[in-house]
Design a protein around this motif. Structure first.
Motif, PDB file in Angstrom:
ATOM      1  N   GLY A  92       0.837  -1.202   0.000  1.00  0.00           N
ATOM      2  CA  GLY A  92       0.000   0.000   0.000  1.00  0.00           C
ATOM      3  C   GLY A  92       0.868   1.245   0.000  1.00  0.00           C
ATOM      4  N   ALA A 119       0.660   6.376   4.582  1.00  0.00           N
ATOM      5  CA  ALA A 119       1.194   5.532   5.661  1.00  0.00           C
ATOM      6  C   ALA A 119       2.275   4.593   5.115  1.00  0.00           C
ATOM      7  N   LEU A 129       4.642  -2.265  -2.624  1.00  0.00           N
ATOM      8  CA  LEU A 129       3.684  -2.780  -3.614  1.00  0.00           C
ATOM      9  C   LEU A 129       2.381  -1.991  -3.558  1.00  0.00           C
ATOM     10  N   VAL A 141      -5.786   7.954  -0.961  1.00  0.00           N
ATOM     11  CA  VAL A 141      -6.865   8.952  -1.048  1.00  0.00           C
ATOM     12  C   VAL A 141      -6.325  10.382  -1.178  1.00  0.00           C
ATOM     13  N   ASP A 143      -7.447  18.188   2.162  1.00  0.00           N
ATOM     14  CA  ASP A 143      -6.929  19.472   1.677  1.00  0.00           C
ATOM     15  C   ASP A 143      -5.945  20.087   2.667  1.00  0.00           C
ATOM     16  N   LEU A 202      -2.604  -0.816   4.473  1.00  0.00           N
ATOM     17  CA  LEU A 202      -3.819  -0.939   3.667  1.00  0.00           C
ATOM     18  C   LEU A 202      -5.019  -0.464   4.475  1.00  0.00           C
ATOM     19  N   PRO A 203      -6.140  -0.170   3.813  1.00  0.00           N
ATOM     20  CA  PRO A 203      -7.366   0.034   4.581  1.00  0.00           C
ATOM     21  C   PRO A 203      -7.625  -1.201   5.456  1.00  0.00           C
ATOM     22  N   ALA A 260      -9.005  -4.407   3.974  1.00  0.00           N
ATOM     23  CA  ALA A 260      -8.084  -5.180   3.124  1.00  0.00           C
ATOM     24  C   ALA A 260      -7.037  -5.899   3.981  1.00  0.00           C
ATOM     25  N   THR A 269     -16.822  14.341  -3.387  1.00  0.00           N
ATOM     26  CA  THR A 269     -16.461  15.760  -3.327  1.00  0.00           C
ATOM     27  C   THR A 269     -16.527  16.321  -4.744  1.00  0.00           C
ATOM     28  N   LEU A 297     -13.656   7.812   4.578  1.00  0.00           N
ATOM     29  CA  LEU A 297     -13.103   7.881   5.941  1.00  0.00           C
ATOM     30  C   LEU A 297     -13.615   6.722   6.795  1.00  0.00           C
ATOM     31  N   ALA A 328      -4.970   4.526   8.177  1.00  0.00           N
ATOM     32  CA  ALA A 328      -6.123   5.240   8.729  1.00  0.00           C
ATOM     33  C   ALA A 328      -7.065   4.352   9.528  1.00  0.00           C
TER      34      ALA A 328
HETATM   35  C1  LIG Z   1     -12.573  12.867   0.944  1.00  0.00           C
HETATM   36  C2  LIG Z   1     -11.567  12.796   2.059  1.00  0.00           C
HETATM   37  C3  LIG Z   1     -11.155  13.982   2.689  1.00  0.00           C
HETATM   38  C4  LIG Z   1     -10.210  13.918   3.725  1.00  0.00           C
HETATM   39  N1  LIG Z   1      -9.791  15.089   4.290  1.00  0.00           N
HETATM   40  C5  LIG Z   1      -8.809  15.060   5.217  1.00  0.00           C
HETATM   41  C6  LIG Z   1      -8.220  16.279   5.672  1.00  0.00           C
HETATM   42  O1  LIG Z   1      -8.580  17.369   5.223  1.00  0.00           O
HETATM   43  N2  LIG Z   1      -7.220  16.196   6.589  1.00  0.00           N
HETATM   44  C7  LIG Z   1      -6.756  14.991   7.056  1.00  0.00           C
HETATM   45  O2  LIG Z   1      -5.834  14.977   7.892  1.00  0.00           O
HETATM   46  N3  LIG Z   1      -7.263  13.811   6.609  1.00  0.00           N
HETATM   47  C8  LIG Z   1      -8.269  13.831   5.702  1.00  0.00           C
HETATM   48  N4  LIG Z   1      -8.749  12.646   5.193  1.00  0.00           N
HETATM   49  C9  LIG Z   1      -8.218  11.385   5.708  1.00  0.00           C
HETATM   50  C10 LIG Z   1      -6.847  10.998   5.153  1.00  0.00           C
HETATM   51  O3  LIG Z   1      -6.644  11.594   3.893  1.00  0.00           O
HETATM   52  C11 LIG Z   1      -6.743   9.474   4.982  1.00  0.00           C
HETATM   53  O4  LIG Z   1      -7.225   8.803   6.124  1.00  0.00           O
HETATM   54  C12 LIG Z   1      -5.280   9.046   4.724  1.00  0.00           C
HETATM   55  O5  LIG Z   1      -4.727   9.747   3.629  1.00  0.00           O
HETATM   56  C13 LIG Z   1      -5.242   7.522   4.503  1.00  0.00           C
HETATM   57  O6  LIG Z   1      -3.903   7.121   4.247  1.00  0.00           O
HETATM   58  P1  LIG Z   1      -3.518   5.570   4.270  1.00  0.00           P
HETATM   59  O7  LIG Z   1      -2.122   5.473   3.765  1.00  0.00           O
HETATM   60  O8  LIG Z   1      -3.802   4.998   5.607  1.00  0.00           O
HETATM   61  O9  LIG Z   1      -4.547   4.843   3.305  1.00  0.00           O
HETATM   62  P2  LIG Z   1      -4.891   4.989   1.749  1.00  0.00           P
HETATM   63  O10 LIG Z   1      -4.687   6.386   1.288  1.00  0.00           O
HETATM   64  O11 LIG Z   1      -6.228   4.370   1.606  1.00  0.00           O
HETATM   65  O12 LIG Z   1      -3.772   4.083   1.041  1.00  0.00           O
HETATM   66  C14 LIG Z   1      -3.864   2.687   0.962  1.00  0.00           C
HETATM   67  C15 LIG Z   1      -3.201   2.247  -0.327  1.00  0.00           C
HETATM   68  O13 LIG Z   1      -3.229   0.827  -0.407  1.00  0.00           O
HETATM   69  C16 LIG Z   1      -3.516   0.457  -1.752  1.00  0.00           C
HETATM   70  N5  LIG Z   1      -4.052  -0.904  -1.742  1.00  0.00           N
HETATM   71  C17 LIG Z   1      -5.289  -1.319  -1.328  1.00  0.00           C
HETATM   72  N6  LIG Z   1      -5.387  -2.654  -1.421  1.00  0.00           N
HETATM   73  C18 LIG Z   1      -4.195  -3.111  -1.906  1.00  0.00           C
HETATM   74  C19 LIG Z   1      -3.662  -4.406  -2.184  1.00  0.00           C
HETATM   75  N7  LIG Z   1      -4.388  -5.520  -1.996  1.00  0.00           N
HETATM   76  N8  LIG Z   1      -2.392  -4.509  -2.658  1.00  0.00           N
HETATM   77  C20 LIG Z   1      -1.622  -3.400  -2.829  1.00  0.00           C
HETATM   78  N9  LIG Z   1      -2.086  -2.149  -2.567  1.00  0.00           N
HETATM   79  C21 LIG Z   1      -3.344  -2.004  -2.106  1.00  0.00           C
HETATM   80  C22 LIG Z   1      -4.502   1.507  -2.208  1.00  0.00           C
HETATM   81  O14 LIG Z   1      -4.574   1.583  -3.622  1.00  0.00           O
HETATM   82  C23 LIG Z   1      -3.911   2.766  -1.578  1.00  0.00           C
HETATM   83  O15 LIG Z   1      -2.977   3.407  -2.425  1.00  0.00           O
HETATM   84  C24 LIG Z   1      -9.688  12.671   4.150  1.00  0.00           C
HETATM   85  C25 LIG Z   1     -10.107  11.487   3.524  1.00  0.00           C
HETATM   86  C26 LIG Z   1     -11.024  11.540   2.484  1.00  0.00           C
HETATM   87  C27 LIG Z   1     -11.437  10.270   1.798  1.00  0.00           C
END
Ligand SMILES: Cc1cc2nc3c(=O)[nH]c(=O)nc-3n(C[C@H](O)[C@H](O)[C@H](O)COP(=O)(O)OP(=O)(O)OC[C@H]3O[C@@H](n4cnc5c(N)ncnc54)[C@H](O)[C@@H]3O)c2cc1C
Length: 360
Positions: A8, A12, A30, A39, A55, A175-176, A179, A205, A303, A332
């Motif tokens: 992912g 993170a 990966l 996101v 943002d 990953l989320p 997943a 949005t 979220l 997240a």
């Molecule tokens: C609309 C929106 C507005 C937001 N606004 C804010 C804000 O203003 N301020 C703030 O602080 N936070 C905000 N957030 C929250 C924050 O942006 C997210 O919680 C954070 O960016 C999530 O990061 P992550 O790395 O945990 O997960 P993700 O960004 O979900 O990354 C997970 C990655 O894993 C990949 N993946 C999934 N399954 C697999 C698999 N099987 N194999 C390989 N790769 C895989 C996905 O493609 C993705 O790239 C917002 C979220 C959203 C949706």
């Protein structure tokens, strides 16, 4: 050299991979999609900077500025320009007291942290993503969806769509939660199902560009929240927009001079979200004429909303992971959904795996 697979490339996973590379591990990152950031999506169009996901981040949180400093983009951090938000009552925009807008939108943050405001990056939230991806160019593999993990001689075997696999001494699942939970269930981690059940709320949005003279009312503060009794089926003529950010007022450089960029947050609904958003914003803000353009982002799983006893479930899963070969979870779905919390959690996962492999 210890081999670590990070799964992912959201913020993170990127933060975890960055720390593991610097600790001296042989890292493969990966990502199932064709781009990094998850996101976090920033697009440029006609001199506007358009955010699809986050943002900004809370100014009280040090993680993004610290990371930006390490990446040589510390000077790209920008402060919020406008302050305060309003409530759309159905007939008027009324100024809200500090912190009320966040509470109405279900955003959990301490009052003191909200009072310190938000920050972002001059070129949008994808700037740290791009800087990390550039440093990790030799480690990043796109369109590599992970379908399973299994114990292997040295540590783990990470299976990919298409049938190939990576052997690794340690793994970070960034990953989320749904997943990661599924992958951990395959390995027989008790309680993994509770992670798979964390619900990620859908949202849409819509960013809309206008010429400044099209806006009939002054845009005071950073935007408005729609009164909860006006949204959805509870109201005779329900509104679809839940909130609107005056993007070009909130942070610098989001729109060219003489133009305005608005961003509406909608519940998923039938119909064209851009047309719905423009129609409702036109009524509230006295907008004349059509937008110059609009851009909608659909988040079928946006979220996460943590269920009761979530922290205890996560702690129990993490405790069980300590009995396996080095494996950590980040993102997240666990310790906070904000971008800063995700960076923190990625770095903590990297530290854990690195120390178990003796590479920290
Ligand atoms: C609309 C929106 C507005 C937001 N606004 C804010 C804000 O203003 N301020 C703030 O602080 N936070 C905000 N957030 C929250 C924050 O942006 C997210 O919680 C954070 O960016 C999530 O990061 P992550 O790395 O945990 O997960 P993700 O960004 O979900 O990354 C997970 C990655 O894993 C990949 N993946 C999934 N399954 C697999 C698999 N099987 N194999 C390989 N790769 C895989 C996905 O493609 C993705 O790239 C917002 C979220 C959203 C949706």
């Amino acid at each position: 050299m210890s081999r670590v697979v990070v799964v992912g490339a959201g913020i993170a996973g990127l933060a975890a991979a960055w720390d593991l590379v610097r600790a001296g591990a042989d890292v493969t990152l990966l990502e199932s999609e064709r781009r990094p950031g998850g996101v976090i999506v920033t697009e440029r169009r006609d001199g506007f900077i358009v955010e699809g996901g986050p943002d900004g981040f809370l100014a009280a949180e040090p993680e993004l500025p610290a990371l930006a400093g390490e990446l040589g983009i510390g000077d790209r951090v920008v402060a919020q320009r406008a302050r305060g938000s309003s409530l759309w009552t159905g007939t008027a925009l009324e100024v809200l007291e500090e912190g009320r807008a966040a509470a109405l939108l279900g955003i959990e943050a301490r009052g003191a942290d909200l009072a310190a405001g938000f920050r972002s990056f001059a070129g949008g939230m994808a700037e740290p993503v791009a800087a990390l991806a550039e440093r990790l160019v030799n480690n990043l593999r796109f369109t590599q969806g992970v379908t399973g993990i299994a114990p292997a001689r040295a540590g783990w075997r990470v299976a990919l769509t298409g049938g190939s696999a990576h052997e690794a001494d340690g793994v970070v699942l960034a990953l989320p939660a749904y997943a990661a939970g599924r992958l951990l269930e395959q390995v027989g981690v008790a309680g993994a199902r509770t992670l798979a059940e964390v619900v990620y709320a859908p949202s849409v949005t819509v960013s809309l560009a206008y010429r400044a003279e099209q806006i009939g009312r002054p845009l005071d503060g950073t935007g408005f929240v729609v009164g909860p009794d006006l949204v959805g089926a509870r109201h005779a003529v329900p509104l679809h927009i839940r909130a609107c950010t005056y993007a070009s007022s909130k942070f610098p450089g989001r729109a060219p001079d003489g133009h305005v960029l608005l961003r509406a947050f909608l519940a998923p609904a039938e119909g064209d979200p851009a047309a719905l958003a423009h129609g409702e914003l036109a009524a509230i803000l006295g907008i004349g004429g059509a937008p110059l353009w609009s851009r909608a982002f659909h988040w079928t799983r946006g979220l996460p909303r943590y269920p009761a006893h979530h922290a205890a479930h996560v702690a129990a899963v993490r405790e069980r992971l300590t009995r396996l070969a080095p494996l950590a979870i980040a993102g997240a779905g666990y310790d906070g959904a904000g971008v800063s919390a995700c960076v923190r959690s990625g770095r903590e996962a990297a530290r854990l795996v690195a120390s178990r492999l003796g590479v920290s």
